[in-house]
Each structure stands twice: as C-alpha cells, then as structure tokens.
Design an enzyme around this catalytic site. Structure first.
Site, PDB file in Angstrom:
ATOM      1  N   ASP A  37       0.845  -1.199   0.000  1.00 24.04           N
ATOM      2  CA  ASP A  37       0.000   0.000   0.000  1.00 24.04           C
ATOM      3  C   ASP A  37       0.881   1.251   0.000  1.00 24.04           C
ATOM      4  O   ASP A  37       2.013   1.219   0.475  1.00 24.04           O
ATOM      5  CB  ASP A  37      -0.885  -0.019   1.257  1.00 24.04           C
ATOM      6  N   ASP A  63       3.450   1.620  -4.673  1.00 21.65           N
ATOM      7  CA  ASP A  63       2.519   2.421  -5.478  1.00 21.65           C
ATOM      8  C   ASP A  63       2.260   1.625  -6.747  1.00 21.65           C
ATOM      9  O   ASP A  63       3.168   1.462  -7.581  1.00 21.65           O
ATOM     10  CB  ASP A  63       3.158   3.782  -5.805  1.00 21.65           C
ATOM     11  N   ASN A  90      -6.340  -4.945  -5.700  1.00 28.34           N
ATOM     12  CA  ASN A  90      -7.459  -4.156  -5.173  1.00 28.34           C
ATOM     13  C   ASN A  90      -7.169  -2.664  -5.118  1.00 28.34           C
ATOM     14  O   ASN A  90      -8.099  -1.855  -5.102  1.00 28.34           O
ATOM     15  CB  ASN A  90      -7.754  -4.727  -3.763  1.00 28.34           C
ATOM     16  N   TYR A 161     -12.809   5.175 -15.224  1.00 30.51           N
ATOM     17  CA  TYR A 161     -13.094   4.108 -14.254  1.00 30.51           C
ATOM     18  C   TYR A 161     -13.842   2.962 -14.927  1.00 30.51           C
ATOM     19  O   TYR A 161     -13.501   1.785 -14.752  1.00 30.51           O
ATOM     20  CB  TYR A 161     -13.918   4.696 -13.100  1.00 30.51           C
ATOM     21  N   LYS A 165     -12.573  -0.782 -15.473  1.00 31.27           N
ATOM     22  CA  LYS A 165     -13.242  -1.870 -14.747  1.00 31.27           C
ATOM     23  C   LYS A 165     -13.862  -2.889 -15.718  1.00 31.27           C
ATOM     24  O   LYS A 165     -13.949  -4.076 -15.384  1.00 31.27           O
ATOM     25  CB  LYS A 165     -14.284  -1.303 -13.785  1.00 31.27           C
TER      26      LYS A 165
HETATM   27  P1  NAD Z   1     -10.314   2.589  -0.180  1.00 27.31           P
HETATM   28  O1  NAD Z   1     -10.065   3.967  -0.675  1.00 27.31           O
HETATM   29  O2  NAD Z   1     -11.124   2.392   1.043  1.00 27.31           O
HETATM   30  O3  NAD Z   1      -8.933   1.824   0.035  1.00 27.31           O
HETATM   31  C1  NAD Z   1      -8.010   1.771  -1.013  1.00 27.31           C
HETATM   32  C2  NAD Z   1      -6.659   1.339  -0.487  1.00 27.31           C
HETATM   33  O4  NAD Z   1      -5.774   1.351  -1.615  1.00 27.31           O
HETATM   34  C3  NAD Z   1      -6.092   2.308   0.543  1.00 27.31           C
HETATM   35  O5  NAD Z   1      -5.444   1.572   1.577  1.00 27.31           O
HETATM   36  C4  NAD Z   1      -5.116   3.142  -0.268  1.00 27.31           C
HETATM   37  O6  NAD Z   1      -4.036   3.672   0.488  1.00 27.31           O
HETATM   38  C5  NAD Z   1      -4.629   2.128  -1.293  1.00 27.31           C
HETATM   39  N1  NAD Z   1      -4.113   2.733  -2.531  1.00 27.31           N
HETATM   40  C6  NAD Z   1      -4.666   3.733  -3.262  1.00 27.31           C
HETATM   41  N2  NAD Z   1      -3.918   4.017  -4.336  1.00 27.31           N
HETATM   42  C7  NAD Z   1      -2.852   3.165  -4.293  1.00 27.31           C
HETATM   43  C8  NAD Z   1      -1.718   2.953  -5.112  1.00 27.31           C
HETATM   44  N3  NAD Z   1      -1.507   3.712  -6.212  1.00 27.31           N
HETATM   45  N4  NAD Z   1      -0.826   1.993  -4.776  1.00 27.31           N
HETATM   46  C9  NAD Z   1      -1.005   1.244  -3.663  1.00 27.31           C
HETATM   47  N5  NAD Z   1      -2.056   1.400  -2.822  1.00 27.31           N
HETATM   48  C10 NAD Z   1      -2.967   2.346  -3.142  1.00 27.31           C
HETATM   49  O7  NAD Z   1     -10.949   1.793  -1.425  1.00 27.31           O
HETATM   50  P2  NAD Z   1     -12.059   0.650  -1.458  1.00 27.31           P
HETATM   51  O8  NAD Z   1     -13.387   1.308  -1.446  1.00 27.31           O
HETATM   52  O9  NAD Z   1     -11.758  -0.399  -0.454  1.00 27.31           O
HETATM   53  O10 NAD Z   1     -11.850   0.077  -2.933  1.00 27.31           O
HETATM   54  C11 NAD Z   1     -10.952  -0.971  -3.188  1.00 27.31           C
HETATM   55  C12 NAD Z   1     -11.192  -1.526  -4.579  1.00 27.31           C
HETATM   56  O11 NAD Z   1     -12.566  -1.891  -4.719  1.00 27.31           O
HETATM   57  C13 NAD Z   1     -10.898  -0.541  -5.730  1.00 27.31           C
HETATM   58  O12 NAD Z   1     -10.336  -1.256  -6.800  1.00 27.31           O
HETATM   59  C14 NAD Z   1     -12.274  -0.022  -6.096  1.00 27.31           C
HETATM   60  O13 NAD Z   1     -12.339   0.416  -7.430  1.00 27.31           O
HETATM   61  C15 NAD Z   1     -13.111  -1.269  -5.875  1.00 27.31           C
HETATM   62  N6  NAD Z   1     -14.517  -0.960  -5.630  1.00 27.31           N
HETATM   63  C16 NAD Z   1     -14.921  -0.266  -4.521  1.00 27.31           C
HETATM   64  C17 NAD Z   1     -16.260   0.030  -4.341  1.00 27.31           C
HETATM   65  C18 NAD Z   1     -16.764   0.801  -3.142  1.00 27.31           C
HETATM   66  O14 NAD Z   1     -17.941   1.181  -3.137  1.00 27.31           O
HETATM   67  N7  NAD Z   1     -15.982   1.031  -2.120  1.00 27.31           N
HETATM   68  C19 NAD Z   1     -17.205  -0.390  -5.290  1.00 27.31           C
HETATM   69  C20 NAD Z   1     -16.762  -1.078  -6.421  1.00 27.31           C
HETATM   70  C21 NAD Z   1     -15.413  -1.371  -6.581  1.00 27.31           C
END
Ligand code: NAD
Length: 280
Positions: A37, A63, A90, A161, A165
């Site tokens: 992360d 990253d 993720n 996005y 996706k």
């Molecule tokens: P979040 O923002 O709660 O957590 C994301 C994590 O990724 C954080 O710990 C952040 O520090 C880390 N991160 C961000 N950019 C990064 C990078 N460049 N390199 C390494 N780490 C990085 O996000 P979430 O809501 O848990 O979403 C996680 C995944 O699920 C994503 O791929 C998102 O598109 C997908 N998703 C989320 C939702 C939702 O409603 N939350 C819905 C559909 C899909």
C-alpha cells in the site's frame, strides 16, 4: 486446520477498506499476509491489528502506478515468506482517485486517462506478470481482481473508471483461460457500494444521500468491506476449485434489477446533487 494454512497472500491496497478487511480475513484463516500500500501508517495499523488477533502480516510500501514497485512487491513476498499463493489486486483510492479521473471522452485529460488506466488496469497485468512464475513453481494459486458494478453499468463522467473496470472483467477471463492449466485460478469481484472507512466519513455528513443509495439496493442496504472479503476468501478456497474466469457481483442485487427505473432515479439524484458519488 485453517482454510489458508501454509499459504502466502499479497493484497494491494490492503491497508484500508476492502483490501484492509481482506487482509484481516485471509490472515484469520491462516494465510501469511503482505499488505502492499502507499499509505504506510494505515498499513502498519492493519498489520498491528492482524498480529494482535494472532495472525502473521507485514507491510510493503508500494505504489501500483509504478512498474518497479509491483516487481519489487512480488520479490519481497518471496523473500519474506518463501512462496506466493494468493494475489488480491485491489488498490485504488475511491475518493481521491475518482475525482482525479472524473470526466467524459471530451473533458478527460490524457495524463489522467493514463494514470487511471495504469492504476486500475495495467497494474493488474503487471502483478500476475511477476506473481505467476512463483505460483506455477509452487503448484498453483489464486488471483482476485477488483472489478465493480461500473464494469457493467455506465454513467456520465465515469469514462476512465468504467473503461478500466470493464477491462478487468476481460483480463480476468483471458488470464483464467491462459493459466488454468498451471493450477492458477483467476476471478474477479464486482462490488456494489461498499462503505469503507473513507466513505463512512462522507456519508456521516450526508445521511440523506446514504438513505437514497440504500433504497437503490434490492436488499435495502449498502455493502461492508467484510461482504467483499468473504467473497474473496471463498473464491481463493478449495470450495471454489471449479470456479475460474468468473466475475462475482457482490452488490445486494443492484445489477439484476430493471435498469430503466434504477437509471432514472440515479439520473434525478445526480441532477440534484452534482457532487455526489453514485453507488459502487
Ligand atoms: P479505499 O479507498 O477504502 O482503500 C483503497 C486502499 O488502496 C487504501 O489503503 C489506499 O491507500 C490504497 N491505494 C490507493 N492508491 C494506491 C496505489 N496507487 N498503490 C497502492 N495502494 C494504493 O478503497 P475501497 O473502497 O476499499 O476500494 C478498493 C477496490 O474496490 C478498488 O479497486 C475499487 O475500485 C473497488 N470498488 C470499490 C467500491 C466501493 O464502493 N468502495 C465499489 C466497487 C469497486
């Protein structure tokens, strides 16, 4: 004997949100977990939480927009734990990332397109590029990619996005076909709206908005990070050994309902609340 005893899992974005819950879930079921992360503080806090609960975890500053970070991430997992069984792809900052890449084919800047595609799609090719040789030599493995309901449902402003996706679904099917003979299963999860730590704060300030979105879901609730972590753990388990190339919607029924009606309600809300995020 726990489900993932002896297995090693790398989880990108494993500090918070869906990735954070997944790291805790896999560790609680016996996996040694490496959290990759950009947020070192939150990653360390999640490692501490896992260790307090008796699990094994460590963090790595990664990253996923950087090719060399992804290559190093896999090397570090092998150096630390000697094998790699599970890769959960993720990482993405829902709040920060989404505003950065928001826009249409006319308005999105090329650099923002490149950033979004790097983080959301290219990273998911680079992870397996380095992970699969180790999984092969270890006798197999599981790769889980985070797709979204936005892989299937489109709305204005979400070009980058949604393109990425949708690509995740295609890439998942392609890699499943290619690497199935090596004992490597590749699946995706398409979450609906999951209230992570960051989104919980946003909804605290706008409870009416959350109520509106909750009403869009047939099960009349939005999701939790654990809802997704449970699906990821299932897909990585032996119970799912005949499932590969699949994108599992975990979305409270959002995508199975009549879209004309749902789309109209979304459009009305978006018109009245131009700064709001839409579910998923
Ligand atoms: P979040 O923002 O709660 O957590 C994301 C994590 O990724 C954080 O710990 C952040 O520090 C880390 N991160 C961000 N950019 C990064 C990078 N460049 N390199 C390494 N780490 C990085 O996000 P979430 O809501 O848990 O979403 C996680 C995944 O699920 C994503 O791929 C998102 O598109 C997908 N998703 C989320 C939702 C939702 O409603 N939350 C819905 C559909 C899909």
């Amino acid at each position: 004997m726990s489900r993932f005893d002896g297995q090693v899992a790398v989880i990108t974005g494993g500090a918070l949100g869906i990735g954070g819950a997944t790291a805790r879930k896999l560790a609680s079921q016996g996996a040694k977990v490496m959290i990759a992360d950009i947020d070192d503080t939150s990653a360390a806090a999640n490692v501490e939480q896992i260790e307090k609960a008796g699990g094994i975890a460590s963090a790595s500053h990664v990253d996923v927009a950087q090719h060399e970070d992804i290559a190093r991430m896999i090397d570090e997992a092998i150096d630390r734990y000697g094998r790699l069984d599970i890769l959960v792809q993720n990482a993405f900052g829902v709040l920060a990332g989404e505003s950065k890449i928001h826009g249409s084919a006319v308005s999105v800047e090329e650099k923002d397109w490149d950033y979004g595609i790097d983080v959301l799609l290219k990273a998911l090719y680079l992870g397996p590029k380095y992970a699969i040789p180790h999984m092969r030599s270890g006798g197999g493995g599981n790769i889980i990619n985070l797709a979204s309901v936005h892989s299937f449902l489109q709305e204005p402003g979400m070009l980058v996005y949604e393109a990425a996706k949708a690509g995740v679904v295609g890439m998942t099917r392609q890699m499943a076909t290619e690497f199935g003979p090596d004992g490597i299963r590749v699946n995706a999860i398409a979450p609906g709206h999951i209230v992570s730590e960051g989104l919980a704060k946003m909804w605290e300030e706008n409870p009416d908005g959350l109520a509106f979105f909750t009403d869009q879901y047939p099960v009349r609730r939005t999701g939790t990070p654990d809802d997704i972590a449970n699906g990821i753990a299932f897909l990585c388990s032996d119970e799912a050994s005949f499932i590969t190339g699949h994108t599992l919607a975990i979305d409270g029924g959002l995508t199975v309902q009549l879209q004309e009606k749902f789309g109209l309600r979304q459009a009305l809300y978006a018109r009245d609340n131009p700064d709001a995020r839409l579910p998923g």
